[in-house]
Motif scaffolding. Sequence first.
Motif, PDB file in Angstrom:
ATOM      1  N   LEU A  11      42.440 -29.100 -33.361  1.00  0.00           N
ATOM      2  CA  LEU A  11      43.135 -30.191 -32.294  1.00  0.00           C
ATOM      3  C   LEU A  11      44.411 -29.437 -31.605  1.00  0.00           C
ATOM      4  O   LEU A  11      44.349 -29.539 -30.489  1.00  0.00           O
ATOM      5  N   VAL A  12      44.720 -27.922 -31.996  1.00  0.00           N
ATOM      6  CA  VAL A  12      45.940 -26.819 -31.286  1.00  0.00           C
ATOM      7  C   VAL A  12      45.478 -26.425 -30.633  1.00  0.00           C
ATOM      8  O   VAL A  12      45.642 -26.321 -29.629  1.00  0.00           O
ATOM      9  N   ALA A  13      43.871 -26.445 -30.633  1.00  0.00           N
ATOM     10  CA  ALA A  13      43.079 -25.268 -29.854  1.00  0.00           C
ATOM     11  C   ALA A  13      42.622 -26.823 -28.138  1.00  0.00           C
ATOM     12  O   ALA A  13      42.889 -25.955 -27.682  1.00  0.00           O
ATOM     13  N   ALA A  14      42.235 -27.481 -28.746  1.00  0.00           N
ATOM     14  CA  ALA A  14      42.165 -28.720 -28.086  1.00  0.00           C
ATOM     15  C   ALA A  14      43.398 -28.514 -27.036  1.00  0.00           C
ATOM     16  O   ALA A  14      42.589 -29.181 -25.348  1.00  0.00           O
ATOM     17  N   GLN A  15      44.815 -29.021 -27.453  1.00  0.00           N
ATOM     18  CA  GLN A  15      46.222 -28.993 -26.453  1.00  0.00           C
ATOM     19  C   GLN A  15      46.592 -28.102 -25.764  1.00  0.00           C
ATOM     20  O   GLN A  15      46.702 -28.071 -24.468  1.00  0.00           O
ATOM     21  N   LEU A  16      45.829 -26.524 -26.145  1.00  0.00           N
ATOM     22  CA  LEU A  16      46.128 -25.240 -25.712  1.00  0.00           C
ATOM     23  C   LEU A  16      44.889 -25.322 -24.531  1.00  0.00           C
ATOM     24  O   LEU A  16      45.244 -25.026 -23.592  1.00  0.00           O
ATOM     25  N   LEU A  17      44.260 -25.936 -24.791  1.00  0.00           N
ATOM     26  CA  LEU A  17      42.868 -26.031 -23.827  1.00  0.00           C
ATOM     27  C   LEU A  17      42.855 -26.947 -22.758  1.00  0.00           C
ATOM     28  O   LEU A  17      42.814 -26.686 -21.341  1.00  0.00           O
ATOM     29  N   ASP A  18      43.130 -28.193 -23.020  1.00  0.00           N
ATOM     30  CA  ASP A  18      43.982 -29.193 -22.079  1.00  0.00           C
ATOM     31  C   ASP A  18      45.482 -28.854 -21.196  1.00  0.00           C
ATOM     32  O   ASP A  18      45.331 -28.996 -19.624  1.00  0.00           O
ATOM     33  N   ASP A  19      45.907 -28.264 -21.532  1.00  0.00           N
ATOM     34  CA  ASP A  19      47.300 -27.145 -21.417  1.00  0.00           C
ATOM     35  C   ASP A  19      47.523 -26.316 -20.289  1.00  0.00           C
ATOM     36  O   ASP A  19      48.235 -25.343 -19.641  1.00  0.00           O
ATOM     37  N   GLN A  23      49.733 -24.374 -17.886  1.00  0.00           N
ATOM     38  CA  GLN A  23      49.923 -22.378 -18.167  1.00  0.00           C
ATOM     39  C   GLN A  23      50.155 -21.918 -17.425  1.00  0.00           C
ATOM     40  O   GLN A  23      50.319 -21.103 -16.820  1.00  0.00           O
ATOM     41  N   ARG A  24      48.816 -21.817 -16.515  1.00  0.00           N
ATOM     42  CA  ARG A  24      48.405 -21.534 -15.676  1.00  0.00           C
ATOM     43  C   ARG A  24      49.576 -21.533 -14.466  1.00  0.00           C
ATOM     44  O   ARG A  24      49.896 -20.348 -13.783  1.00  0.00           O
ATOM     45  N   ARG A  25      50.011 -22.717 -13.793  1.00  0.00           N
ATOM     46  CA  ARG A  25      49.696 -23.190 -12.938  1.00  0.00           C
ATOM     47  C   ARG A  25      51.927 -22.644 -13.096  1.00  0.00           C
ATOM     48  O   ARG A  25      52.933 -22.180 -12.274  1.00  0.00           O
ATOM     49  N   ARG A  26      52.764 -22.624 -14.349  1.00  0.00           N
ATOM     50  CA  ARG A  26      53.347 -22.737 -15.016  1.00  0.00           C
ATOM     51  C   ARG A  26      54.009 -20.289 -15.021  1.00  0.00           C
ATOM     52  O   ARG A  26      54.946 -19.869 -14.795  1.00  0.00           O
ATOM     53  N   GLU A  27      52.607 -19.798 -15.721  1.00  0.00           N
ATOM     54  CA  GLU A  27      53.118 -18.618 -15.297  1.00  0.00           C
ATOM     55  C   GLU A  27      52.763 -18.102 -13.664  1.00  0.00           C
ATOM     56  O   GLU A  27      53.583 -17.104 -13.192  1.00  0.00           O
ATOM     57  N   ARG A  28      51.987 -18.777 -12.617  1.00  0.00           N
ATOM     58  CA  ARG A  28      51.930 -18.343 -11.819  1.00  0.00           C
ATOM     59  C   ARG A  28      53.591 -18.551 -10.400  1.00  0.00           C
ATOM     60  O   ARG A  28      54.206 -17.881 -10.042  1.00  0.00           O
TER      61      ARG A  28
END
Length: 110
Positions: A11-19, A23-28
Amino acid sequence: MSSLVDRRHLLVAAQLLDDLDGQRRRERATFEEGYQAGFEAGRRAGAEAAEEEMRAAWAKVAEQVRRTANTLTYDELARRRAATGPWEDEYRGGPVEWEGPRTARAEATG
């Protein structure tokens, strides 16, 4: 118990992949913000250094202008000199007797 832990990890892995896109937008956005802040700080530092260099250069020019402005003109010097009259030992042109130290060249020839 093992399946419960595996499900939580999944579930945590799926949530991380969904986001991942988020995450890329926030990092950029964070990178761009930091880049802009660094660029502006560098621009300010460079501008301040250039302004200080120009200030120092113009201070020399200003000092030269002040000295020149406070120097008497040739006409003023001549007027002051004429007001005090000529001096006995004033040079009026022509050869001058000199009793200064002899040079090595004069000693070698004379």
